[in-house]
Design an enzyme around this catalytic site. Structure first.
Site, PDB file in Angstrom:
ATOM      1  CB  SER A  63      -1.464   0.043   0.762  1.00 57.16           C
ATOM      2  OG  SER A  63      -1.552   1.163   1.012  1.00 57.16           O
ATOM      3  CD  GLU A 101      -6.080  -3.658  -4.529  1.00 53.53           C
ATOM      4  OE1 GLU A 101      -5.367  -2.780  -3.440  1.00 53.53           O
ATOM      5  OE2 GLU A 101      -5.167  -4.642  -4.539  1.00 53.53           O
ATOM      6  CG  HIS A 110      -5.904  -2.120  -0.560  1.00 57.15           C
ATOM      7  ND1 HIS A 110      -4.863  -2.170  -1.568  1.00 57.15           N
ATOM      8  CD2 HIS A 110      -4.885  -1.812   0.689  1.00 57.15           C
ATOM      9  CE1 HIS A 110      -3.792  -1.008  -0.910  1.00 57.15           C
ATOM     10  NE2 HIS A 110      -4.715  -0.871   0.126  1.00 57.15           N
TER      11      HIS A 110
END
Length: 343
Positions: free
Chosen positions: A154, A248, A278
């Site tokens: 991320s 995502e 995610h």
């Protein structure tokens, strides 16, 4: 023009669908707190205990508190550096330690997990300064750069790429490889799926992304390359693996950066996982697909030079100085002396 290598990945079966549904029901049972500190506790609560056979020790490397996670029979001649996600605001050893440990197991190497400074108390470029200091300290120990492998998820995946840009521009040697899970590469939010997949992404919302972006940037232009590597030039990068879920909002962040890497002649391996959300790797205890993805990430880090087909030769690396908005990394201090940090 070269294109990213896209290997086939395992599809979803009925068992995978059931596991994912159960996980999402569990995660969505509680509402995200509005208070920042409460939100950090909530986020950390997603974490699970580190497996009992993983050796865990506290360190200070380059002046930054970190955890070293060492699996059984680890190759001590190589080391991983994992940069955790959480929008530069959330995330810690509590939330990510178990996943980092399993990545270390899959790769067969120790992984260092630095606890870089977080926003809003420490906005950009604090996190970048910290991880550059850690990387420089590992090299200062006498490690060959190709024995250092960098990974992140991320925001941490974006930070991996920003670190590679900044390290290159400061004359530091390139690490052996990089692996990015669901990387956040464009803080300006211009990717097509940032809008088109907002309604089907069960874990990310635009409001949360906007909040953490503002906290991290604190007024800095979101198109600054060392904050948003999408706007940087990746010539000279080592081989890169990018894994992203099909559902995502950040899908296009991964796709577009993989295309930039390939165009720059960087060997890049892009995995788009059907049905996944995610950073599904965080939920490796509950999802078979998370364990499979971690296994593939580990296999890539074991042999990055053979995992990705070679691309066209890269052109020369830019020699211009980095933008003045990003200072040089903090001095390297502290070595590997132990330090007490709060788990």
């Amino acid at each position: 023009m070269s294109l990213p290598h896209r290997p086939p990945v395992p599809g979803m079966d009925a068992s995978d669908e059931a596991e994912l549904t159960e996980l999402l029901d569990l995660l969505q049972a509680d509402e995200w707190p509005e208070d920042l500190l409460e939100g950090r506790e909530f986020y950390d609560g997603w974490g699970t205990p580190v497996a009992a056979d993983i050796e865990v020790s506290e360190r200070r490397v380059g002046g930054v508190a970190a955890w070293l996670l060492t699996p059984p029979d680890a190759d001590a001649t190589r080391i991983g550096l994992w940069l955790h996600g959480g929008g530069y605001v959330f995330g810690s050893q509590r939330s990510h330690g178990a996943m980092v440990a399993e990545a270390a197991r899959a790769a067969g190497i120790p992984f260092l997990h630095p606890q870089y400074r977080r926003a809003p108390e420490h906005p950009y470029p604090a996190a970048l300064e910290d991880v550059l200091s850690v990387y420089a300290a590992l090299l200062a120990e006498g490690r060959a750069p190709e024995t250092v492998l960098v990974a992140g998820d991320s925001a941490g995946g974006g930070l991996v790429l920003a670190m590679l840009l900044a390290a290159r521009d400061r004359g530091l040697p390139t690490p052996g490889a990089a692996a990015c899970v669901s990387p956040w590469t464009d803080l300006a939010g211009t990717g097509e799926t940032f809008t088109s997949k907002e309604s089907i992404d069960p874990l990310i919302t635009r409001s949360v992304v906007d909040d953490v972006q503002k906290a991290y940037l604190a007024g800095v232009d979101p198109e600054t390359p060392y904050a948003s590597p999408h706007y940087g030039d990746p010539h000279g990068f080592p081989p890169v693996l990018i894994q992203v879920g099909e559902r995502e909002m950040l899908h296009s962040d991964a796709e577009r950066f993989a295309a930039k890497l390939a165009a720059a002649g960087v060997p890049v391996h892009l995995e788009v996982w059907p049905g996944m959300v995610h950073v599904w790797h965080l939920h490796h205890i509950r999802l078979a697909k998370a364990r499979q993805a971690l296994s593939r990430l580990g296999a890539f880090l074991r042999a990055p030079a053979t995992a990705v087909p070679p691309s066209a030769p890269a052109s020369s690396v830019p020699t211009s100085a980095p933008p003045s908005a990003t200072p040089s990394p903090a001095p390297v201090t502290g070595g590997d002396a132990c330090v007490r940090v709060t788990p």
